[in-house]
Design a protein around this motif. Structure first.
Motif, PDB file in Angstrom:
ATOM      1  N   MET A 220       8.299  -3.566  -1.261  1.00 24.01           N
ATOM      2  CA  MET A 220       9.689  -3.209  -1.551  1.00 24.01           C
ATOM      3  C   MET A 220      10.215  -2.208  -0.525  1.00 24.01           C
ATOM      4  SD  MET A 220      11.292  -1.639  -5.056  1.00 24.01           S
ATOM      5  CE  MET A 220      13.077  -1.424  -5.227  1.00 24.01           C
ATOM      6  N   LEU A 221       9.389  -1.226  -0.175  1.00 29.71           N
ATOM      7  CA  LEU A 221       9.789  -0.261   0.850  1.00 29.71           C
ATOM      8  C   LEU A 221      10.088  -0.957   2.177  1.00 29.71           C
ATOM      9  CD1 LEU A 221       7.300   2.724   0.364  1.00 29.71           C
ATOM     10  CD2 LEU A 221       9.791   2.857   0.205  1.00 29.71           C
ATOM     11  N   ALA A 222       9.191  -1.840   2.588  1.00 33.13           N
ATOM     12  CA  ALA A 222       9.369  -2.547   3.865  1.00 33.13           C
ATOM     13  C   ALA A 222      10.631  -3.395   3.861  1.00 33.13           C
ATOM     14  CB  ALA A 222       8.147  -3.410   4.150  1.00 33.13           C
ATOM     15  N   ARG A 223      10.941  -3.955   2.716  1.00 34.04           N
ATOM     16  CA  ARG A 223      12.084  -4.863   2.598  1.00 34.04           C
ATOM     17  C   ARG A 223      13.407  -4.098   2.448  1.00 34.04           C
ATOM     18  NH1 ARG A 223      10.170  -7.178  -1.306  1.00 34.04           N
ATOM     19  NH2 ARG A 223      11.313  -6.204  -3.021  1.00 34.04           N
ATOM     20  N   GLU A 224      13.411  -3.050   1.623  1.00 38.52           N
ATOM     21  CA  GLU A 224      14.656  -2.388   1.251  1.00 38.52           C
ATOM     22  C   GLU A 224      14.945  -1.102   2.026  1.00 38.52           C
ATOM     23  OE1 GLU A 224      16.706  -3.762  -0.737  1.00 38.52           O
ATOM     24  OE2 GLU A 224      15.496  -5.315  -1.691  1.00 38.52           O
ATOM     25  N   VAL A 225      13.902  -0.407   2.498  1.00 42.29           N
ATOM     26  CA  VAL A 225      14.098   0.887   3.171  1.00 42.29           C
ATOM     27  C   VAL A 225      13.251   0.902   4.443  1.00 42.29           C
ATOM     28  CG1 VAL A 225      14.350   3.367   2.777  1.00 42.29           C
ATOM     29  CG2 VAL A 225      14.156   1.839   0.824  1.00 42.29           C
ATOM     30  N   ALA A 226      13.587   0.022   5.366  1.00 40.80           N
ATOM     31  CA  ALA A 226      12.772  -0.149   6.574  1.00 40.80           C
ATOM     32  C   ALA A 226      12.692   1.124   7.402  1.00 40.80           C
ATOM     33  CB  ALA A 226      13.335  -1.291   7.410  1.00 40.80           C
ATOM     34  N   GLU A 227      13.721   2.005   7.288  1.00 40.09           N
ATOM     35  CA  GLU A 227      13.742   3.219   8.103  1.00 40.09           C
ATOM     36  C   GLU A 227      12.899   4.349   7.515  1.00 40.09           C
ATOM     37  OE1 GLU A 227      17.015   3.662   5.072  1.00 40.09           O
ATOM     38  OE2 GLU A 227      16.160   2.053   6.290  1.00 40.09           O
ATOM     39  N   CYS A 228      12.336   4.158   6.336  1.00 39.36           N
ATOM     40  CA  CYS A 228      11.519   5.185   5.691  1.00 39.36           C
ATOM     41  C   CYS A 228      10.127   5.247   6.339  1.00 39.36           C
ATOM     42  CB  CYS A 228      11.379   4.870   4.199  1.00 39.36           C
ATOM     43  SG  CYS A 228      10.386   6.052   3.273  1.00 39.36           S
ATOM     44  N   ILE A 229       9.688   6.452   6.687  1.00 37.26           N
ATOM     45  CA  ILE A 229       8.331   6.645   7.201  1.00 37.26           C
ATOM     46  C   ILE A 229       7.366   6.555   6.024  1.00 37.26           C
ATOM     47  CG2 ILE A 229       6.747   8.277   8.290  1.00 37.26           C
ATOM     48  CD1 ILE A 229       9.187   9.455   9.735  1.00 37.26           C
ATOM     49  N   VAL A 230       6.311   5.766   6.159  1.00 33.64           N
ATOM     50  CA  VAL A 230       5.390   5.527   5.049  1.00 33.64           C
ATOM     51  C   VAL A 230       3.971   5.918   5.448  1.00 33.64           C
ATOM     52  CG1 VAL A 230       4.427   3.799   3.486  1.00 33.64           C
ATOM     53  CG2 VAL A 230       6.838   3.658   4.179  1.00 33.64           C
ATOM     54  N   VAL A 231       3.342   6.749   4.618  1.00 35.61           N
ATOM     55  CA  VAL A 231       1.939   7.122   4.810  1.00 35.61           C
ATOM     56  C   VAL A 231       1.161   6.653   3.589  1.00 35.61           C
ATOM     57  CG1 VAL A 231       0.298   8.997   5.165  1.00 35.61           C
ATOM     58  CG2 VAL A 231       2.586   9.161   6.152  1.00 35.61           C
ATOM     59  N   VAL A 232       0.139   5.835   3.812  1.00 38.54           N
ATOM     60  CA  VAL A 232      -0.700   5.319   2.737  1.00 38.54           C
ATOM     61  C   VAL A 232      -2.095   5.915   2.889  1.00 38.54           C
ATOM     62  CG1 VAL A 232      -1.621   3.267   1.599  1.00 38.54           C
ATOM     63  CG2 VAL A 232       0.597   3.161   2.779  1.00 38.54           C
ATOM     64  N   TYR A 233      -2.624   6.494   1.809  1.00 37.44           N
ATOM     65  CA  TYR A 233      -3.957   7.063   1.896  1.00 37.44           C
ATOM     66  C   TYR A 233      -4.880   6.425   0.856  1.00 37.44           C
ATOM     67  CZ  TYR A 233      -2.264  10.292  -1.786  1.00 37.44           C
ATOM     68  OH  TYR A 233      -1.725  10.836  -2.935  1.00 37.44           O
ATOM     69  N   SER A 234      -6.130   6.245   1.279  1.00 34.69           N
ATOM     70  CA  SER A 234      -7.113   5.570   0.444  1.00 34.69           C
ATOM     71  C   SER A 234      -8.512   5.998   0.853  1.00 34.69           C
ATOM     72  CB  SER A 234      -6.978   4.049   0.591  1.00 34.69           C
ATOM     73  OG  SER A 234      -8.090   3.374   0.034  1.00 34.69           O
ATOM     74  N   ALA A 235      -9.435   6.023  -0.113  1.00 31.45           N
ATOM     75  CA  ALA A 235     -10.834   6.323   0.196  1.00 31.45           C
ATOM     76  C   ALA A 235     -11.511   5.133   0.858  1.00 31.45           C
ATOM     77  CB  ALA A 235     -11.579   6.705  -1.080  1.00 31.45           C
ATOM     78  N   ASN A 236     -10.844   3.971   0.847  1.00 27.07           N
ATOM     79  CA  ASN A 236     -11.419   2.759   1.429  1.00 27.07           C
ATOM     80  C   ASN A 236     -10.623   2.290   2.641  1.00 27.07           C
ATOM     81  OD1 ASN A 236     -13.418   2.409  -0.714  1.00 27.07           O
ATOM     82  ND2 ASN A 236     -11.655   1.942  -2.017  1.00 27.07           N
ATOM     83  N   VAL A 237      -9.998   3.251   3.334  1.00 23.05           N
ATOM     84  CA  VAL A 237      -9.101   2.880   4.417  1.00 23.05           C
ATOM     85  C   VAL A 237      -9.838   2.242   5.602  1.00 23.05           C
ATOM     86  CG1 VAL A 237      -9.125   5.041   5.727  1.00 23.05           C
ATOM     87  CG2 VAL A 237      -7.021   3.703   5.590  1.00 23.05           C
ATOM     88  N   ASP A 238     -11.154   2.472   5.691  1.00 21.17           N
ATOM     89  CA  ASP A 238     -11.901   1.857   6.789  1.00 21.17           C
ATOM     90  C   ASP A 238     -12.366   0.440   6.452  1.00 21.17           C
ATOM     91  OD1 ASP A 238     -13.677   2.664   4.880  1.00 21.17           O
ATOM     92  OD2 ASP A 238     -15.071   3.656   6.253  1.00 21.17           O
TER      93      ASP A 238
END
Length: 214
Positions: free
Chosen positions: A78-96
């Motif tokens: 939804m962020l990618a579609r509706e608010v493309a200009e928003c900077i997005v940081v995703v964090y996860s313990a399984n990011v690798d």
């Protein structure tokens, strides 16, 4: 006219959510918080016509979310579609994990990834570095105020912050109210004889550029 930059935080752990909320309050952001993807999507949907977050901080692993009807991937899409200009940081313990990285980038191709195992402070420090940008004689302070360095004058508006942190990219704004704020920022730059100027590309598209004039 002042309008604090908004940050949308999706985190299912109450303690971590409050820590992030307090951090952004100290930086003069207006934090919007959610413990589930469905709540985050509702917040975003309800604010699309009035204002949009400059930043979204998203916990990928929502195992403690009180509502599991939607996933973090749904919110990222939804962020990618509706608010493309928003900077997005995703964090996860399984990011690798290749699977996790693929799923995140499938949902939001421009999202920044951060390893949760490095700790909350590491996440906060990285976000601060991303937001506190300097462009010629302009500097973003605490992620929410643009300062003209020679005069030390401040411009308090989320759309000004959005333009500086996205320099030199073109940013599309969502309403006449937002574009009026952008034009006021352009007038403010001209008044301060900044080397940074505002360029219009029509259809609510603007970017900042640096002039060579002294």
């Amino acid at each position: 006219m002042r309008a604090n930059a908004e940050v949308l935080i999706l985190e299912d752990d109450n303690e971590k959510l409050e820590e992030l909320r307090q951090h952004f309050i100290r930086k003069r952001f207006h934090p919007l918080t959610a413990r589930s993807a469905s709540r985050a999507m509702s917040i975003l949907r309800n604010n699309l016509e009035s204002s949009r977050p400059v930043l979204a901080v998203v916990d990928w692993d929502l195992t403690k979310a009180p509502d599991q009807s939607y996933s973090s991937a749904d919110f990222l899409s939804m962020l990618a579609r509706e608010v493309a200009e928003c900077i997005v940081v995703v964090y996860s313990a399984n990011v690798d994990s290749f699977r996790v990285r693929s799923e995140i980038h499938r949902a939001h191709p421009r999202a920044w990834l951060h390893d949760k195992r490095e700790g909350d402070q590491s996440l906060i420090e990285r976000i601060d570095r991303m937001l506190d940008q300097t462009v010629e004689d302009l500097r973003v302070k605490d992620g929410s105020v643009v300062i003209h360095i020679p005069s030390k004058d401040e411009h308090h508006h989320r759309e000004a912050v959005r333009l500086v942190v996205h320099y030199p990219e073109i940013v599309t704004f969502h309403s006449d109210t937002a574009t009026k704020a952008v034009r006021r920022f352009g007038d403010w730059l001209a008044k301060h004889e900044s080397r940074v100027t505002l360029v219009s590309h029509g259809n609510r598209k603007y970017r900042l550029t640096v002039t060579n004039n002294p």
